[in-house]
Every structure is written in structure tokens, then in C-alpha cells.
Design a protein around this motif. Sequence first.
Motif, short mmCIF file in Angstrom:
data_model
loop_
_atom_site.label_atom_id
_atom_site.label_comp_id
_atom_site.label_asym_id
_atom_site.label_seq_id
_atom_site.Cartn_x
_atom_site.Cartn_y
_atom_site.Cartn_z
N ARG A 268 85.34 45.88 52.08
CA ARG A 268 85.56 44.48 51.75
C ARG A 268 84.28 43.65 51.77
O ARG A 268 84.12 42.71 51.00
N HIS A 269 83.36 43.97 52.63
CA HIS A 269 82.20 43.10 52.81
C HIS A 269 80.91 43.70 52.26
O HIS A 269 79.83 43.27 52.61
N THR A 459 85.73 32.04 63.70
CA THR A 459 84.43 32.52 63.23
C THR A 459 83.80 31.51 62.28
O THR A 459 82.58 31.34 62.25
N ASN A 460 84.63 30.84 61.49
CA ASN A 460 84.12 29.84 60.56
C ASN A 460 83.38 28.72 61.30
O ASN A 460 82.29 28.31 60.90
N GLN A 463 80.04 30.05 62.71
CA GLN A 463 78.99 30.13 61.71
C GLN A 463 78.51 28.74 61.28
O GLN A 463 77.32 28.54 61.04
N LYS A 488 78.49 43.41 58.61
CA LYS A 488 79.55 42.54 58.11
C LYS A 488 79.32 41.09 58.53
O LYS A 488 79.47 40.16 57.73
N GLN A 489 78.94 40.88 59.79
CA GLN A 489 78.71 39.52 60.28
C GLN A 489 77.56 38.85 59.53
O GLN A 489 77.61 37.66 59.23
N LYS A 491 76.57 39.49 56.46
CA LYS A 491 77.00 39.22 55.09
C LYS A 491 77.75 37.89 55.02
O LYS A 491 77.51 37.07 54.13
N GLU A 492 78.65 37.66 55.95
CA GLU A 492 79.45 36.43 55.95
C GLU A 492 78.56 35.20 56.16
O GLU A 492 78.71 34.18 55.48
N THR A 495 76.31 34.22 53.12
CA THR A 495 77.02 33.46 52.08
C THR A 495 76.95 31.96 52.37
O THR A 495 76.67 31.14 51.49
N LYS A 496 77.18 31.58 53.64
CA LYS A 496 77.11 30.17 54.03
C LYS A 496 75.70 29.61 53.87
O LYS A 496 75.50 28.47 53.43
#
Length: 682
Positions: A268-269, A459-460, A463, A488-489, A491-492, A495-496
Motif C-alpha cells: 500500500r505504501h 497519526t495525522n 505528523q 512506511k512512516q 512515506k506518509e 507526502t505532507k
Amino acid sequence: MSEKERAKKDYLQILKALQELPFPVGKKLLGEFLNGTTTHSSIINHRLDTLPSFGSLIYTTEELNTLIDYLERKRLLRYDSVKGKRFWKVLVLTPKGVKELKEPQLDLHERNVIIQSTTITPEDRKVFEQFPHLDTYNDEQKKAIISPHHNILCIAGAGSGKTTVLTKRIEYLVRYKGVEPHRILAITFTRKARKEMQERLGDCDVHVETFNSFCEKQLRIHGQLLYDRTMKVCTYSDKVKLVRQALARIDLRIPRALALYFTSAQQRHKTSEQLFATFVNDCFFIVDYFKTQNSPIEDFTEDAQDRVSARMIYSVCKYLEAAMRKYGLRDFTDQMIDTITLYGKHPQLIPRYSHILVDEYQDVNDTQVTLLNMLGAQYRFSVGDPRQSIFGWRGSRIDHILDLAEDKNSQVITLDKNYRSSPAIVQLMNKVIAPMQLPDIHAVLETKKDIKLLHFSSTNLEQEFVVQKILESELPRQEIFVLARTNKQLKELSTKLRQRKIAHVIKNDEIRHSVEAKPGQITLATVHAIKGLEAQLVFVIGCTSTNFPCKTSEHPVLDLVKVDTYDKEEEERRLFYVAISRAKKHLYMTYATKRKTTYLTSDMLTLVGKSKKIAVFERLKQWRSETARILSVPPYMVLHDTALSEIAEQKPTSKEELLGLRGFGPSKVHRYGDAILKIVHG
């Protein structure tokens, strides 16, 4: 019975217990069995309390764990994997342990402290006076630079100046001891470390190599004595080509192979390119593993939970094994194994160095130690830090540095002054790594405390906090690190950052070439990828009980072929230590689940500055406990933790705002609203 006799009896009792138990057990259950705990379900269900060794020792958990770890390092017992449970490790007796039970040899009385702080004697100080150019260095550094001992182990804590000591020792040997530069070999692990060492040494004609560059040079010179054809180094492009060929041979397209190998969550990531890179690396990891075992690739599919995936990997790896021989390719593992083979057949070709200096000794594996021993220099200087041994998953063994520390022929010199981090950060480092029972590191810099442990309801929000802090910071962007346990962390968060146009680079476990931040860029990195670097401001995100220690694997079949003989959880502790020790002045540890990492214990929280959000959350919990007591109901029936956390995050100023939060309806706002608003706003 004397203390020495009791100590010998105690360690034998542990070995007897492992022999006596009807099935393999982990460290925790073994400790409870030996201490006579009667509440453990396994002890009750299996009638273990009827065995002779039950309740035979009275030790604290920490004391018993230390003793077990020592016996493991002495190869009297080992950790084995449990099928299908990556993080379940059980202890079993080794053949050496069985022999020890029959004929005890170990003198446990000498075990007390493996590594002690270095004593500087009056004689040392007299010698120091002869070298005034070393006055800027501390006494332990001076001793490491000029010691005449033949076999020196320098235990260099984080930020203690190990590279400086290593290069200054080389300069000392050449300038003051008359050692010819070409008789000195300095060896390290990465091209970056090699380049840095060469730059510090300047024009000094010393051999500075990585393990692989050294071996490759030897094979290019003498390869005709070993090979019957022209050989070349296998590049990453070669590896990709061979894996593609292997998949085509079994009529599998790459997307199908990736779907078989990775779970949907793992896919997924990552992009398909990233997944394929991992797939290629994993296949060659398996090929290399069997090479280091001096064994052809064996069928490892029988115990696989997913046999279809395992059979695919087995077929690919068998093809790679044959293709590398067919096309005359050698990789990094071949370089070392083939050099050892060359020296075994032609010992006259072994270079005769008088001095060998080894950097990052905590990262050496069995093959590298064999090579160093074959080189057999009269003087060896090894520098490393057991606290930073984090590569057990790729074959490195902490045993090597600890065994060298225990060797009576070694002089152990500890560098325990930290020139990198604030006193508060150093104090936290010491507490995190305390179970290793190594000398504490001492801070030299005088900077104010700025450590925080921050808990978020999602998590949102976690971040978003990191993003806002970066935007607020006046530090140069290249002085900011964001560290995570998994790709994975990163990657998220990336994006931000892109959405906010914050320039950054990503350093992760799959990058084949070093990526460094340029001016104006922050660094996102996995902890493995950041080792050796430092920054003014460090965020360690995802400090949860599932990330430290990490309970997930991005490499599905590696456990099928590799029985780990090290304590994964303790290596994860060292990984957390490496993460926090990157920070110079500012350290923010964040998490967004109910459970923080177990490596941060309650006594450590006194070192951590609590945010206003955390203080509010704790006051809300106290109010909830008192309210629940008065109403004679469980606390969650008043309000859930998620509701308390959201209140602390949002800081509502009115009952109307409370109504918009999770878990609140009109009745709860009417009943609790005034009390909550008073707590939030004092």
C-alpha cells in the motif's frame, strides 16, 4: 558455600533447567520457572512446578537476564526462532552448553563487569606530557592514541570522537613511532566513512579501505589463481537483469511476483519500483546467506505458511545461484569469501601489515573476523560501541566486540565523554541503554534541556505537529532530522512535506547510494540509515510499543532461511538508543497510540519535558478517576481515553465546542462540561 561456588552453581542451574524443561521457553518464562513463580499459566498447565529446577534460583529479573545474556555470548545457549512467530525467541542449549554441564569450565566469578571505565594512571600522565600537541584531547582519547599495547579495543560512546582518535593514532604511528605508512591498514564499512578518513589523513600514504574494496583489490591482482574465467563485480543492474530472467524462466510477470510476495498492506505504501527493489534485495540476501553458511541453497519451502510464495522465491534464488557462476559474477559476499579462500590456498599472498585499525567493530560478522584474523597484524586497534550494534539482521554479531572486551590479551579503553548532545539527552541515552551495564556516557557541552515526549490522538495530528515545528524552526533545514522505524512512516510524512513545499531527502534501508541533505533540505530517515550522522533538532516519530521493538517485517520470507541467534528485542533497544543519540540540542519523541515504547520507563519521564497537552491530559485522567470513584463506575464509562486526548488536543473554550468532540452528547456536556472547561483553561 563461597560466592564463587554459588555463582558457578547458579549458571549451571540455568543450563540444567533448559535441559530439563519439556519444551523450549523464552527468557521471561525461564526466569519465572527458575524463580518459582506459580502464577504463570504455562507453569501450571504443564506441571513445570514439579521439575527439580523449579524455584532453584532467587534473582531479580535484571540479574537473571544479564546472566542469560552472558551465557549466550559464551555460546552455551542460543536463541531459536519459533515457526510462524517472527518475534518469539526461545532459548536452547548448544552442544557447547551440553558439554559444559558435563565438564564445567567457565569461571563465572570473573564475569562481574565486562567493560569498565578507563583508569588514567600517574604513569599515563607522564607519557602524555611528552606529546603537548595532544593537549586538546581528553585523557582517555590520549591513551587510545598513543597506547603501545598490541591488541586494543576502544569502546567509543556516541559523540565521543572515535574517528578523530582513529586518525590521530595513525598520525602518531607514522610521525612518532616511525611506522611506514604502507604497513598500516585502516578498514571500515562504508565508502563515506572511508572517504572521511582519507580526507582527515591527507597525503599520508596509509591503506584506507572498506572490507569490500580491500578484497576486490586482492582478487583483481590474484584472481587468476582462484578463477578459471574472467570475473566481474555484480552491479545492481546485473541483479535486476538476473531476477527478471529468473521470473521469466518460471513464467511469472513482475506484478504477479510482487503480489505473491508482499501482502496488500506492504504494497500500500510503496511504488512498484520500490517493491521490486525490495524483492531483488531479498532474493540476493537469501543467496548470500547460504554462501556464508558454505552451503548450496536448500529447499526452505516445507515450513512456509505461504508455500506458493516460498516456492517462487526458492526457484528464483536457485537460478541466481547458478547464473552468477555461469556469467562470472561476484558480489560483496563473494569478495570476502573468495579472498579468504585465496589466502587459504596461497598464504604467501597475505599482505603483511604491522598495524590494522578497524572502525565500527560492533558491526563485524563472522566472515570479516575470519579475514582480519588471517591478516594477522602484530598490532590491532579496534574501535566500536556495543550500544550501537544494530545490524544483527544482516549477520553482524555483537558477540565479537563483547568477546574482545573479555579477552585477557586486550587492553580496553573507554571513551565516555560526549561532545555532541546536551546533558539531558545524554542522561536519557544512559537510562535507555542501562540494561547493557556499560559505563555511562558523560556530557561535556553545557546546553539547556529540550526533550519532549508527545502523545497524539492520531497519526495525522502527530505528523502535523512535526510539520508545524519544522515551519517554526529557525535552524538551517539540514540541521533537522525526522527519524522513523519503518519506511512506511517516512512515506506518509513525505507526502505532507511535499504538500507544504518543504524540501527534504529520504534515507531508507533500500537506498543503494548515500543520499545527503543539501542546504535547505531536512532529512527523513529510518534509524538504520541515519547511523553516524547528527543534527541540532531530531524528531523520533512513532515511539510506540509496536515500532520499538518493531513487530512487523517488510521482508516476508527471510525468516524461512535465517535462524536468528541474537536477541531481536535488545537490538531494537539499541536502535532506539541510536535514534535519540543523533540529537545535539533538541529531541522530540512522538507517538499516536495508547502505548508508548517500553524502552521509555516511568523513571525516564522525569527527564522529559511534558507538553501542555500532556499535562492537560493527565489532569483530565485524574478528574475522570475521581469522578468514576464517586459514581462507582469504570473510568471509561465517564469518558474514553480518545475523548480525553481530543479535549487536550483541541482545548475547547465552550460547551458548544465540546459538543463537536468525539464521545460527547448533550447529557455528558451538561454533566461534565463545566469541570472539563475548568481543567483545560485553569
